[in-house]
Design an enzyme around this catalytic site. Structure first.
Site, PDB file in Angstrom:
ATOM      1  N   GLU A  45       1.764  -8.010   8.772  1.00 37.97           N
ATOM      2  CA  GLU A  45       2.086  -6.568   8.761  1.00 37.97           C
ATOM      3  C   GLU A  45       2.978  -6.193   7.585  1.00 37.97           C
ATOM      4  O   GLU A  45       3.405  -5.046   7.457  1.00 37.97           O
ATOM      5  CB  GLU A  45       2.764  -6.165  10.086  1.00 37.97           C
ATOM      6  CG  GLU A  45       1.812  -6.055  11.261  1.00 37.97           C
ATOM      7  CD  GLU A  45       0.608  -5.160  10.981  1.00 37.97           C
ATOM      8  OE1 GLU A  45       0.793  -4.036  10.501  1.00 37.97           O
ATOM      9  OE2 GLU A  45      -0.523  -5.620  11.217  1.00 37.97           O
ATOM     10  N   ARG A  71      -3.438  -8.562 -20.443  1.00 37.14           N
ATOM     11  CA  ARG A  71      -4.370  -8.174 -21.530  1.00 37.14           C
ATOM     12  C   ARG A  71      -3.733  -7.212 -22.519  1.00 37.14           C
ATOM     13  O   ARG A  71      -4.269  -6.992 -23.598  1.00 37.14           O
ATOM     14  CB  ARG A  71      -5.699  -7.675 -20.978  1.00 37.14           C
ATOM     15  CG  ARG A  71      -5.678  -6.434 -20.169  1.00 37.14           C
ATOM     16  CD  ARG A  71      -6.961  -6.332 -19.362  1.00 37.14           C
ATOM     17  NE  ARG A  71      -8.162  -6.541 -20.149  1.00 37.14           N
ATOM     18  CZ  ARG A  71      -8.686  -5.653 -20.978  1.00 37.14           C
ATOM     19  NH1 ARG A  71      -8.108  -4.484 -21.120  1.00 37.14           N
ATOM     20  NH2 ARG A  71      -9.770  -5.919 -21.666  1.00 37.14           N
ATOM     21  N   PRO A 129       0.825  -1.217   0.000  1.00 37.75           N
ATOM     22  CA  PRO A 129       0.000   0.000   0.000  1.00 37.75           C
ATOM     23  C   PRO A 129       0.857   1.263   0.000  1.00 37.75           C
ATOM     24  O   PRO A 129       0.354   2.354  -0.224  1.00 37.75           O
ATOM     25  CB  PRO A 129      -0.819  -0.119   1.296  1.00 37.75           C
ATOM     26  CG  PRO A 129      -0.137  -1.138   2.130  1.00 37.75           C
ATOM     27  CD  PRO A 129       0.645  -2.024   1.216  1.00 37.75           C
ATOM     28  N   ASP A 141     -10.194   0.684 -24.563  1.00 37.34           N
ATOM     29  CA  ASP A 141     -10.520   0.701 -23.138  1.00 37.34           C
ATOM     30  C   ASP A 141     -10.239   2.057 -22.507  1.00 37.34           C
ATOM     31  O   ASP A 141      -9.407   2.827 -23.014  1.00 37.34           O
ATOM     32  CB  ASP A 141      -9.666  -0.343 -22.393  1.00 37.34           C
ATOM     33  CG  ASP A 141     -10.271  -1.721 -22.464  1.00 37.34           C
ATOM     34  OD1 ASP A 141     -11.463  -1.830 -22.779  1.00 37.34           O
ATOM     35  OD2 ASP A 141      -9.539  -2.688 -22.194  1.00 37.34           O
TER      36      ASP A 141
HETATM   37  N1  SAM Z   1       1.347  -2.763   7.533  1.00 41.32           N
HETATM   38  C1  SAM Z   1       1.276  -2.506   6.125  1.00 41.32           C
HETATM   39  C2  SAM Z   1       1.111  -1.020   5.898  1.00 41.32           C
HETATM   40  O1  SAM Z   1       0.311  -0.413   6.582  1.00 41.32           O
HETATM   41  O2  SAM Z   1       1.775  -0.471   4.989  1.00 41.32           O
HETATM   42  C3  SAM Z   1       0.105  -3.231   5.493  1.00 41.32           C
HETATM   43  C4  SAM Z   1       0.244  -4.700   5.477  1.00 41.32           C
HETATM   44  S1  SAM Z   1      -1.073  -5.511   4.620  1.00 41.32           S
HETATM   45  C5  SAM Z   1      -2.149  -5.943   5.928  1.00 41.32           C
HETATM   46  C6  SAM Z   1      -0.377  -7.039   4.142  1.00 41.32           C
HETATM   47  C7  SAM Z   1       0.113  -7.120   2.727  1.00 41.32           C
HETATM   48  O3  SAM Z   1      -0.956  -6.894   1.828  1.00 41.32           O
HETATM   49  C8  SAM Z   1       1.162  -6.107   2.342  1.00 41.32           C
HETATM   50  O4  SAM Z   1       2.439  -6.533   2.733  1.00 41.32           O
HETATM   51  C9  SAM Z   1       1.018  -6.037   0.838  1.00 41.32           C
HETATM   52  O5  SAM Z   1       1.761  -7.038   0.192  1.00 41.32           O
HETATM   53  C10 SAM Z   1      -0.476  -6.300   0.633  1.00 41.32           C
HETATM   54  N2  SAM Z   1      -1.268  -5.089   0.387  1.00 41.32           N
HETATM   55  C11 SAM Z   1      -2.191  -4.544   1.206  1.00 41.32           C
HETATM   56  N3  SAM Z   1      -2.755  -3.463   0.669  1.00 41.32           N
HETATM   57  C12 SAM Z   1      -2.189  -3.290  -0.540  1.00 41.32           C
HETATM   58  C13 SAM Z   1      -2.342  -2.319  -1.585  1.00 41.32           C
HETATM   59  N4  SAM Z   1      -3.182  -1.303  -1.484  1.00 41.32           N
HETATM   60  N5  SAM Z   1      -1.599  -2.469  -2.701  1.00 41.32           N
HETATM   61  C14 SAM Z   1      -0.732  -3.487  -2.821  1.00 41.32           C
HETATM   62  N6  SAM Z   1      -0.528  -4.423  -1.865  1.00 41.32           N
HETATM   63  C15 SAM Z   1      -1.242  -4.325  -0.738  1.00 41.32           C
END
Ligand code: SAM
Length: 245
Positions: free
Chosen positions: A112, A150, A85, A165
Site C-alpha cells: 500500500e 539519456r 502515484p 525528441d
Molecule cells: N496506496 C497507494 C496509493 O493509492 O496512493 C498506491 C500504492 S502502489 C500499489 C505501491 C507502490 O507503487 C507505491 O508506493 C509507489 O512507490 C509505486 N507506484 C504505483 N503507482 C505509481 C505511479 N503512478 N507513479 C509512481 N510510483 C507509483
C-alpha cells in the site's frame, strides 16, 4: 550522476542495469548505481520490512525504521525522491531539472506504499509516472532513471537525436522513415530522398508542428512560434483540412 535506489526487489533494477545504453553509461562512468536492498536494514529475523496498517484496513505498508536506516547509511544522498502515484506527474522539464543533480536517491514503495513518516521526514519530492497505479516503485524508478540518463552528455551516441525528441522544445517529434523506400505500396515522402536539406528541415518542422496540433494541441499554448513556424503550421492545418493525412 550517482543513483541510489532503495527497493525490496533489487533484482528488477539489476537486470535493467545490464541492458542497452544504461549498461553502457555505467561502463563509461557516466552514471553510478548504488542498489540498496531495504531488507538488509530490517531488525527482523526474517528480514521483514512491512507491517499491518494502524486503524485497520487492507494491505501492508513498508515500515519507517529500515528505510530510515538505509538512507542514513548512504554517503551521497543528494535529492531524495519517493515514486508515488500521488506525486507531481513526470514530464521532460522535470527530467531536465533532475539531470542537474549530482546524486539522486529513489525510494521504491510496494504494497500500500510506505509509512507516511518516510514521506514527511525523509523525502524531498514525490514523483508520479501518471494517473494510474502500478504495484511498485521499481518500474516508475527505471522510467525516471532512463529519462534522466539519456539527457547526460555521452550517454546516447547521437545527442542530436535527443535534442530533437518530443517535448525537448515543447512540441512533438517529426515522423521518421528508414529503408525500404517503398513498403506494401507506401512510399516515403519524396522530399526525404530529394537531397535538399533546407526543404527536408522545413518539411520536418511542419510535420512536428502538425503532429503536435493533431495529437497534443494543448502543448502549442506553451510554445512561442516564430513567424515561419506559424506559417508552416497554418499550411499543415489547411492541407489536413483539405485532404486529411
Ligand atoms: N496506496 C497507494 C496509493 O493509492 O496512493 C498506491 C500504492 S502502489 C500499489 C505501491 C507502490 O507503487 C507505491 O508506493 C509507489 O512507490 C509505486 N507506484 C504505483 N503507482 C505509481 C505511479 N503512478 N507513479 C509512481 N510510483 C507509483
Amino acid at each position: 550522476m550517482n543513483y541510489n535506489i532503495l527497493t525490496i526487489f533489487p533484482g528488477l533494477i539489476d537486470t535493467f542495469s545490464k541492458t542497452g545504453f544504461i549498461k553502457k553509461s555505467l561502463n563509461k562512468g557516466i552514471i553510478n548505481l548504488n542498489l540498496v536492498n531495504i531488507r538488509d536494514y530490517s531488525d527482523d529475523i526474517h528480514h521483514r520490512v512491512d507491517d499491518k496498517v494502524y486503524g485497520g484496513g487492507p494491505g501492508m505498508i513498508l515500515k519507517y525504521p529500515p528505510i530510515e536506516k538505509a538512507i542514513r547509511d548512504i554517503k551521497d544522498k543528494g535529492h531524495i525522491l519517493y515514486l508515488s502515484p500521488q506525486g507531481k506527474i513526470l514530464n521532460q522539464k522535470k527530467l531536465q531539472e533532475l539531470s542537474n543533480y549530482k546524486d539522486l536517491t529513489f525510494i521504491c514503495g510496494r504494497y500500500e506504499g510506505v509509512d507516511q513518516r518516510v514521506i514527511d521526514e525523509l523525502v524531498d519530492e514525490e514523483i508520479s509516472i501518471g494517473d494510474y497505479v502500478v504495484s511498485g516503485g521499481e518500474i516508475p524508478c527505471m522510467a525516471v532513471m532512463e529519462g534522466i540518463t539519456r539527457l547526460l552528455p555521452g550517454a546516447v551516441d547521437d545527442f542530436e537525436s535527443v535534442k530533437q525528441d518530443s517535448f525537448q522544445d515543447g512540441i512533438l517529434d517529426y515522423p521518421h522513415y528508414t529503408r525500404p523506400e517503398e513498403a506494401n505500396g507506401h512510399k516515403i515522402p519524396d522530399v526525404l530522398s530529394s537531397g535538399n536539406h533546407e526543404n527536408i528541415d522545413k518539411w520536418r518542422k511542419k510535420q512536428a508542428l502538425g503532429a503536435t496540433w493533431l495529437k497534443r494541441r494543448e502543448l502549442l499554448k506553451n510554445v512561442k512560434l516564430s513567424e515561419e513556424d506559424d506559417k508552416l503550421l497554418k499550411e499543415y492545418i489547411a492541407e489536413y483540412k483539405k485532404h486529411g493525412y
